[in-house]
Design a protein around this motif. Structure first.
Motif: not given
Length: 312
Positions: A207-211, A232-235
């Motif tokens: 999920l993290d690399p996908a985001v 949340a920061y990645e979003l």
């Protein structure tokens, strides 16, 4: 009748065959003679996690042999398919009518199992992403039952670029044949980012690399049972969003929409726009082998269990 049971003995458990009495349909249920069972990733994960015995759910297809007291939409002899949440790995199974849909004449049960539930999830996830023509789309678990159909939905929806993310290079030919322009491996550094839409059927550590592969304003639809945590920061830095999608909520909460999607699904199948991919038809008594295929990420398409002839 034959039924497969999950038995726990201090570890992840095993799948055991047993002879039991045929179940009875509840008021809003139908009893079907099972012709095919689609193995689902959530069930495989529950068995693998162990701890407590789990009831084996799955997508079933077969002929109705008995009706519940309040059932009026179906008749004995109708062939139906749908998601059965308990004791699906059996020669007879009960199916709630809210989750049941007719199988058109001439359609094999194995194809119905591979198409209906996976196709509806693929369609629903694509709709939830609010995908627009000329956007870029990445599909994870692209060689799975849902993933193979999601690729085709993206292609038919006019995506400018359709990319398949898979676990191994030996799946590349399959997903390219279903409309993928490019293929990336989970272990690759950047997955060919960025993407406007990501349809994620894996979750967990992916999920993290996908985001991080989302474009500015991108949307990731999570429809797997794999969980995972989103920073949340990645979003925030991408102005992106993550959307959860569950087919059961549509089937039970928006029946009119569910029926429309179902009708369109069969139309797309008849037009040749969507085609199913079945990895293997595995005897019901070999359910453990079917789970192993999925756990090891070896499946190319849907894994289907097939009961033997007859039944008690």
């Amino acid at each position: 009748m034959l039924r497969i049971r999950h038995e726990v003995n201090g570890g992840p458990g095993v799948l055991c065959a047993e002879e039991v009495e045929r179940p009875e349909a509840g008021a809003e249920e139908v009893l079907i003679r099972v012709e095919a069972v689609g193995v689902t990733l959530p069930t495989v994960r529950k068995v693998r996690e162990g701890g407590e015995p789990v009831s084996l759910g799955g997508e079933v297809a077969g002929e109705i042999v008995a009706l519940g007291a309040h059932v009026t939409a179906f008749a004995v002899g109708d062939r139906v398919t749908g998601l059965c949440f308990a004791d699906a790995y059996a020669e007879f199974a009960v199916l709630n009518t809210a989750m049941a849909s007719p199988i058109p004449d001439g359609v094999p049960a194995v194809e119905a199992v591979a198409l209906v539930r996976s196709g509806l999830v693929a369609r629903g996830a694509y709709e939830a992403a609010r995908a627009k023509p000329r956007e870029s789309v990445l599909v994870t678990a692209a060689a799975s039952g849902v993933g193979t159909l999601a690729l085709q939905y993206a292609r038919a929806g006019g995506a400018a670029r359709v990319v398949a993310a898979v676990s191994s290079a030996d799946k590349a030919a399959l997903v390219r044949g279903l409309g993928a322009d490019e293929v990336v491996l989970y272990e690759d550094a950047d997955w060919g980012a960025p993407y406007d839409v990501i349809l994620d059927g894996v979750g967990g550590a992916l999920l993290d690399p996908a985001v991080r592969a989302l474009a500015t304003g991108g949307r990731l639809v999570a429809f797997s049972s794999g969980g995972g945590t989103v920073e949340a920061y990645e979003l925030l830095v991408r102005g992106a969003s993550v959307i959860g999608f569950q087919m059961r909520a549509v089937a039970l909460g928006e029946p009119a929409l569910y029926e429309r999607w179902l009708g369109e699904l069969w139309q797309l199948r008849d037009a040749g726009t969507l085609r199913t991919v079945v990895h293997e038809e595995i005897p019901l008594v070999e359910a453990a082998r079917a789970h192993t295929v999925i756990e090891q990420r070896r499946n190319l398409g849907k894994v289907v269990l097939v009961p033997g002839p007859g039944g008690a």
